[in-house]
Design a protein around this motif. Structure first.
Motif, mmCIF file in Angstrom:
data_model
loop_
_atom_site.group_PDB
_atom_site.id
_atom_site.type_symbol
_atom_site.label_atom_id
_atom_site.label_comp_id
_atom_site.label_asym_id
_atom_site.label_seq_id
_atom_site.Cartn_x
_atom_site.Cartn_y
_atom_site.Cartn_z
ATOM 1 N N VAL A 15 0.819 -1.282 -0.045
ATOM 2 C CA VAL A 15 0.143 0.014 0.012
ATOM 3 C C VAL A 15 0.698 1.090 0.025
ATOM 4 O O VAL A 15 2.101 1.221 0.251
ATOM 5 N N LYS A 16 0.130 2.367 -0.276
ATOM 6 C CA LYS A 16 0.866 3.563 -0.260
ATOM 7 C C LYS A 16 1.598 4.153 1.154
ATOM 8 O O LYS A 16 2.760 4.258 1.038
ATOM 9 N N ASN A 17 0.656 4.034 1.923
ATOM 10 C CA ASN A 17 1.042 4.421 3.558
ATOM 11 C C ASN A 17 0.732 3.249 4.450
ATOM 12 O O ASN A 17 -0.451 2.470 4.239
ATOM 13 N N ALA A 18 1.539 3.123 5.324
ATOM 14 C CA ALA A 18 1.221 2.088 6.257
ATOM 15 C C ALA A 18 -0.250 2.290 6.918
ATOM 16 O O ALA A 18 -0.423 3.409 7.197
ATOM 17 N N GLY A 19 -0.704 0.979 6.990
ATOM 18 C CA GLY A 19 -2.333 1.408 7.504
ATOM 19 C C GLY A 19 -3.349 1.323 6.213
ATOM 20 O O GLY A 19 -4.530 1.149 6.830
ATOM 21 N N ASP A 20 -2.995 1.563 5.250
ATOM 22 C CA ASP A 20 -3.976 1.891 4.214
ATOM 23 C C ASP A 20 -4.638 0.498 3.872
ATOM 24 O O ASP A 20 -3.820 -0.437 4.198
ATOM 25 N N THR A 21 -5.786 0.455 3.330
ATOM 26 C CA THR A 21 -6.572 -0.756 2.924
ATOM 27 C C THR A 21 -5.997 -1.151 1.762
ATOM 28 O O THR A 21 -5.752 -0.411 0.843
ATOM 29 N N ILE A 22 -5.773 -2.337 1.471
ATOM 30 C CA ILE A 22 -5.312 -2.969 0.213
ATOM 31 C C ILE A 22 -6.460 -2.950 -0.728
ATOM 32 O O ILE A 22 -7.513 -3.724 -0.494
#
Length: 563
Positions: A354-361
């Motif tokens: 993902v783009k940023n940690a914690g983002d939804t896949i």
């Protein structure tokens, strides 16, 4: 050598199964691989729901007509090994006659796929199509508009076995909606598996282990891995494999773009209930900018834009690259070739970073079903299609009653016998079912009561786990940590949201005449942006040109369909 050849043949067959339905315009059999599934009820021995058949030739059989193109592999691999077998006289046509009371006839058997298309188009124009046809959604739309095909829902509801109904339902509502016009269902979909269109990240696991690296969760972590892999590969090394086919099944940019919420070539909801072309969104611009950074940092092949997939594969085979985005069958090709060249190599599939940690896949997926069966308005027994589908399921897909070794793949050099039947059906989730079924037997080494394709996939995977590197690719599809397990994780993980392409209808007039040109307009600039030959702001100007050249008209056309 025999094992290797079998793996190659099966790999090709499986790849076709995931992406193709029926074998072309008016064709009778899907160009697909072996199927796996469940049951159907026994059919009667006479046609028309038990009525006594009365064939024109005095045989007591009802003729049902089809068309097809010649199949050179069928003729060399099947007919040559089955004495007296032909397209109209073989164990499947005999079974259909005996069980259902139908005499399979071909109005024509074209010498090539191109000629088959020409002959079918001529038949449509003349209004003289075969009784049962298998067509894409564009041809189905033309058949409906010409009044040449019948409403299949009443026949499906009355005659389809419970299992056939379950298979069709598993293909999703879109496959039914795509063959429905003004509330009338004119086709039965050759359903395929939508989830298998999702991308994943393939990495050389042996390099990760050797370098002490963990699989990436974010794009920044992936960039660090790409840099480490490039250094590990030495002179001529590159980071991420990419080809000029930037939207293909492998060596593509789709998985990278998905991390930014970009879905090139998909029609997605813009948040207001309208559809927008995914290649033209601000998220797509951002994704292209980050790919351009990869290129500038030397983490993409500097000549990717002139490399086809075979050329892109060379860097993997030569040990100069250890990462690619690809689909679930990537281990069968191109990665099996890597392992053939270096048996110590090992690749594994991972969820999209993902783009940023914690983002939804958010993997993009689309309707994989590409073809539909339809029945001529002149056919006296439209139920014949449904009855043949039932019979196919019974003989090939039923794990308890199937005669797979007779009617599907007998073995000993005789494979693909299922292709002799004029009507087949796919089990859209069969690969996930197979992966689940063989999970425990792979641990114990005991296949238990596995049959048919499930047994074959267990055997291939078990041999691979025990050192047969020629079958490595199959284990990476069906075995532990394989691609099917990854796809099931996409389906079940609460941190994954599947993003569907919302347009699945037949293309309208604007799309038919302009989409190819419009896509080329965008893609030429996109590739130049990635390669540093155009500034990122060229995205804005080419999108405006796209709109003026017909993109806006196409968008309006799609939204009229969507509404």
């Amino acid at each position: 050598m025999a094992k290797k050849m079998m793996a190659i043949v099966m790999a090709a067959a499986m790849s076709v199964t995931l992406l193709a339905g029926c074998a072309g315009k008016g064709a009778d059999t899907p160009a697909a691989a072996d199927n796996a599934g469940r049951t159907t009820e026994n059919q009667g021995s006479t046609a028309a729901g038990g009525e006594e058949a009365s064939g024109e030739d005095g045989s007591g059989l009802v003729p049902i007509t089809f068309s097809r193109a010649q199949d050179s592999l069928m003729e060399t691999d099947i007919f040559a090994r089955m004495e007296g077998a032909s397209y109209e006289d073989n164990l499947w046509t005999d079974l259909i006659a005996e069980r259902l009371g139908y005499d399979v006839k071909y109005l024509w058997i074209a010498s090539s796929a191109e000629l088959q298309t020409q002959k079918f188009n001529a038949a449509m124009a003349a209004g003289t199509i075969p009784d049962i046809v298998c067509v894409n959604k564009t041809d189905l739309k033309q058949l409906v508009e010409a009044g040449l095909v019948v409403d299949m829902k009443p026949y499906f509801d009355e005659y389809a076995s419970d299992f056939v109904k379950e298979l069709i339902a598993a293909g999703g509502d879109a496959a039914i909606q795509a063959c429905t016009y003004d509330g009338v269902q004119y086709g039965i979909p050759y359903v395929d598996c939508d989830i298998e269109t999702a991308q994943m990240l393939w990495l050389r696991q042996d390099w990760l282990d050797e370098l002490g690296l963990e699989a990436p969760e974010t794009l920044e972590e992936l960039k660090n891995i790409l840099a480490a892999f490039k250094e590990h590969a030495g002179s001529g090394g590159s980071g991420l494999a990419l080809s000029s086919d930037i939207y293909g099944n492998n060596f593509d940019i789709k998985g990278w773009c998905n991390a930014y919420g970009a879905y090139p070539k998909y029609w997605i909801d813009d948040g207001s209930g309208k559809l927008v072309y995914g290649s033209t969104t601000p998220e797509m611009k951002e994704a292209l900018g980050s790919l351009a950074e990869l290129f500038q940092e030397g983490l993409l092949d500097p000549e990717f834009y002139v490399n086809d997939n075979d050329k892109a594969k060379e860097a993997l085979v030569s040990g100069k690259c250890g990462a690619m985005y690809g689909y679930h069958a990537g281990s069968l090709w191109p990665l099996q070739d890597v392992v053939d060249a270096d048996p110590e190599a090992d690749w594994r599939p991972y969820a999209l970073p993902v783009k940023n940690a914690g983002d939804t896949i958010k993997p993009g997926i689309h309707m994989c079903t590409a073809n539909w069966y339809a029945v001529s308005k002149d056919c006296a027994h439209p139920e014949a299609l449904v009855e043949m589908l039932n019979l196919y399921c019974e003989k090939v897909l039923d794990p308890e009653k199937n005669e797979y070794a007779v009617y599907a793949n007998p073995g000993d050099g005789l494979e693909g016998v299922w292709r002799l039947t004029p009507v087949t059906i796919n089990s859209p989730n069969k690969n996930q079912v197979t992966a689940k079924a063989i999970e425990e037997p792979l641990k114990t080494g005991d296949p238990g009561e596995l049959t048919g394709e499930q047994y074959s996939m267990w055997e291939y995977s078990y041999k691979a786990q025990n050192g047969d590197t020629q079958l490595w690719g199959w284990n990476r599809v069906f075995g532990a940590d394989g691609s099917q397990q990854q796809l099931m994780s996409y389906q079940n993980d609460s941190n994954v949201e599947l993003v569907y392409d919302q347009f699945f209808g037949a293309p309208g007039e604007i799309m038919t005449t302009k989409k190819t040109t419009l896509d080329d307009m965008l893609d030429q600039v996109f590739i130049k942006i990635i390669a540093g030959q155009e500034p990122l702001d060229s995205f804005d100007s080419v999108v405006e040109q796209w709109k003026t050249a017909g993109g806006q008209e196409m968008t309006d056309e799609v939204n009229e369909w969507y509404s």
